[in-house]
Design an enzyme around this catalytic site. Structure first.
Site, PDB file in Angstrom:
ATOM      1  N   HIS A  56      -7.100  -5.252   9.593  1.00 46.88           N
ATOM      2  CA  HIS A  56      -7.412  -4.676   8.791  1.00 46.88           C
ATOM      3  C   HIS A  56      -5.879  -5.008   8.243  1.00 46.88           C
ATOM      4  O   HIS A  56      -4.914  -4.901   8.931  1.00 46.88           O
ATOM      5  CB  HIS A  56      -6.846  -2.794   8.455  1.00 46.88           C
ATOM      6  CG  HIS A  56      -6.261  -1.839   8.706  1.00 46.88           C
ATOM      7  ND1 HIS A  56      -6.546  -0.893   9.273  1.00 46.88           N
ATOM      8  CD2 HIS A  56      -3.921  -2.321   9.153  1.00 46.88           C
ATOM      9  CE1 HIS A  56      -4.723  -0.461   9.769  1.00 46.88           C
ATOM     10  NE2 HIS A  56      -4.089  -1.524   9.142  1.00 46.88           N
ATOM     11  N   ASP A 114       0.918  -1.057   0.198  1.00 51.23           N
ATOM     12  CA  ASP A 114       0.021  -0.363   0.256  1.00 51.23           C
ATOM     13  C   ASP A 114       0.764   1.328   0.344  1.00 51.23           C
ATOM     14  O   ASP A 114       1.958   1.029   0.349  1.00 51.23           O
ATOM     15  CB  ASP A 114      -0.788  -0.105   1.416  1.00 51.23           C
ATOM     16  CG  ASP A 114      -0.591  -0.629   2.108  1.00 51.23           C
ATOM     17  OD1 ASP A 114       0.727  -0.366   2.592  1.00 51.23           O
ATOM     18  OD2 ASP A 114      -0.860  -0.792   3.447  1.00 51.23           O
ATOM     19  N   GLU A 119     -10.196  -1.444   5.094  1.00 47.39           N
ATOM     20  CA  GLU A 119     -10.631  -1.677   6.367  1.00 47.39           C
ATOM     21  C   GLU A 119     -11.617  -2.371   6.424  1.00 47.39           C
ATOM     22  O   GLU A 119     -12.371  -2.967   5.743  1.00 47.39           O
ATOM     23  CB  GLU A 119     -10.233   0.152   6.712  1.00 47.39           C
ATOM     24  CG  GLU A 119      -9.008   0.954   6.013  1.00 47.39           C
ATOM     25  CD  GLU A 119      -8.492   0.808   7.425  1.00 47.39           C
ATOM     26  OE1 GLU A 119      -8.483   0.170   8.406  1.00 47.39           O
ATOM     27  OE2 GLU A 119      -7.609   1.617   7.426  1.00 47.39           O
ATOM     28  N   ASN A 148      -7.798  -2.929  14.233  1.00 45.80           N
ATOM     29  CA  ASN A 148      -9.608  -3.221  13.966  1.00 45.80           C
ATOM     30  C   ASN A 148      -8.788  -3.974  13.322  1.00 45.80           C
ATOM     31  O   ASN A 148     -10.051  -4.512  12.355  1.00 45.80           O
ATOM     32  CB  ASN A 148      -9.536  -2.000  13.107  1.00 45.80           C
ATOM     33  CG  ASN A 148      -8.478  -1.563  11.578  1.00 45.80           C
ATOM     34  OD1 ASN A 148      -7.921  -1.922  11.164  1.00 45.80           O
ATOM     35  ND2 ASN A 148      -9.063  -0.081  11.907  1.00 45.80           N
TER      36      ASN A 148
HETATM   37  C1  F6R Z   1       1.417  -1.077   6.144  1.00 45.02           C
HETATM   38  C2  F6R Z   1       0.081  -2.071   5.782  1.00 45.02           C
HETATM   39  C3  F6R Z   1      -0.549  -1.810   7.158  1.00 45.02           C
HETATM   40  C4  F6R Z   1       0.056  -2.328   8.809  1.00 45.02           C
HETATM   41  C5  F6R Z   1      -0.663  -2.195   9.928  1.00 45.02           C
HETATM   42  C6  F6R Z   1       0.415  -2.736  11.283  1.00 45.02           C
HETATM   43  O1  F6R Z   1       2.385  -1.826   4.834  1.00 45.02           O
HETATM   44  O2  F6R Z   1      -0.087  -2.331   5.678  1.00 45.02           O
HETATM   45  O3  F6R Z   1      -1.396  -2.850   7.263  1.00 45.02           O
HETATM   46  O4  F6R Z   1       0.631  -4.239   8.475  1.00 45.02           O
HETATM   47  O5  F6R Z   1      -1.282  -1.312  10.388  1.00 45.02           O
HETATM   48  O6  F6R Z   1       1.156  -1.437  11.888  1.00 45.02           O
HETATM   49  P1  F6R Z   1       2.296  -1.314  12.115  1.00 45.02           P
HETATM   50  O7  F6R Z   1       3.006  -2.863  12.030  1.00 45.02           O
HETATM   51  O8  F6R Z   1       2.659  -0.244  12.260  1.00 45.02           O
HETATM   52  O9  F6R Z   1       1.319  -1.967  14.009  1.00 45.02           O
END
Ligand code: F6R
Length: 249
Positions: free
Chosen positions: A137, A67, A142, A135
């Site tokens: 995702h 992403d 989301e 959450n």
């Molecule tokens: C980032 C992504 C997100 C993260 C998620 C967890 O490329 O796709 O889904 O993996 O938000 O983020 P952290 O590792 O910062 O807790």
């Protein structure tokens, strides 16, 4: 699925890196799906270390990021483009043309998703690295996102913007939109390695793997993936029920 419980973040990072390193030694032309955020930074450090020790090379590897934010320039220090160069690419021998990160150029907004799907087409990822949002995702799918989505532009959930404001300094500066691989793209990877650490991920990890498969917890779809490895530290594992049962699935 396989669940590996580690004592801390460092051990989680080492275990995840070992899976990637093994695959890369067997298959120097591997396609790897990459994530950003706090979770994979240690994993990338281990990969850089293995590269510096000449155990692995990225010369023939192709990477596909999950992403990117929409609404900030690629050159912004918090773009995922900048993140990947700062945390991995600038230290290794990957070829620029083999790096794929969703483009976020607003002047071509209508073409961005189909362009990334074209890049992904026929390039099955041998391993997809995933983190998980509080959450549930994955990528920026989301809660509520369709399970049949390919790459799309999404509005970021309030919880996600609050969580990511730690990188931006203030909530107002966090972009409201992102481009992300859809669940369908993610599920197409041959192997998925999810990493999660810390108490703040414990509840959602249990919901994702012991709860119903639902769009409200996007990671729950991973229950249907044939080759899923979940690597968690003790805190993130602390609420997983039926861990032995899950490990036998
Ligand atoms: C980032 C992504 C997100 C993260 C998620 C967890 O490329 O796709 O889904 O993996 O938000 O983020 P952290 O590792 O910062 O807790």
């Amino acid at each position: 699925m396989r669940i590996i419980v580690c004592k801390d973040y460092d051990e989680m990072s080492q275990k995840a890196a070992a899976i990637v390193i093994k695959e890369l030694i067997l298959n120097p032309e591997m396609n790897i799906g990459l994530a950003t955020g706090s979770s994979p930074i240690g994993l990338y450090k281990n990969l850089i270390d293995a590269y510096e020790k000449k155990i692995i090379s990225f010369k023939d590897v192709s990477t596909f990021n999950l992403d990117e934010y929409v609404g900030i320039e690629r050159t912004h220090p918090q773009s995922y483009y900048s993140f990947m160069y700062e945390n991995l690419f600038k230290y290794i021998d990957i070829q620029e043309e083999n790096i794929n990160i969703p483009d976020n150029d607003l002047s071509r907004i209508d073409e961005l998703s189909t362009d990334y799907d074209k890049r992904l087409l026929g390039k099955q990822r041998d391993i997809q690295i995933l983190g998980i949002g509080k959450n549930g995702h994955i990528g920026f799918n989301e809660p509520g996102a369709s399970l049949s989505n390919e790459t799309f532009i999404t509005e970021l959930n309030e919880q996600t913007r609050i969580d990511n404001s730690r990188f931006f300094g203030s909530l107002e500066d966090v972009p409201k939109f992102a481009i992300t691989m859809g669940i369908k793209n993610i599920m197409y990877a041959k192997k998925i390695v999810m990493i999660a650490s810390g108490e703040s991920k414990a509840k959602v990890i249990n919901e994702a793997f012991n709860g119903a498969i639902t769009t409200e917890v996007p990671a729950s779809i991973l229950q249907l993936h044939p080759d899923l490895v979940l690597i968690v530290d003790e805190e993130a594992a602390s609420k997983i029920e039926n861990i032995d049962f899950l490990n036998r699935l």
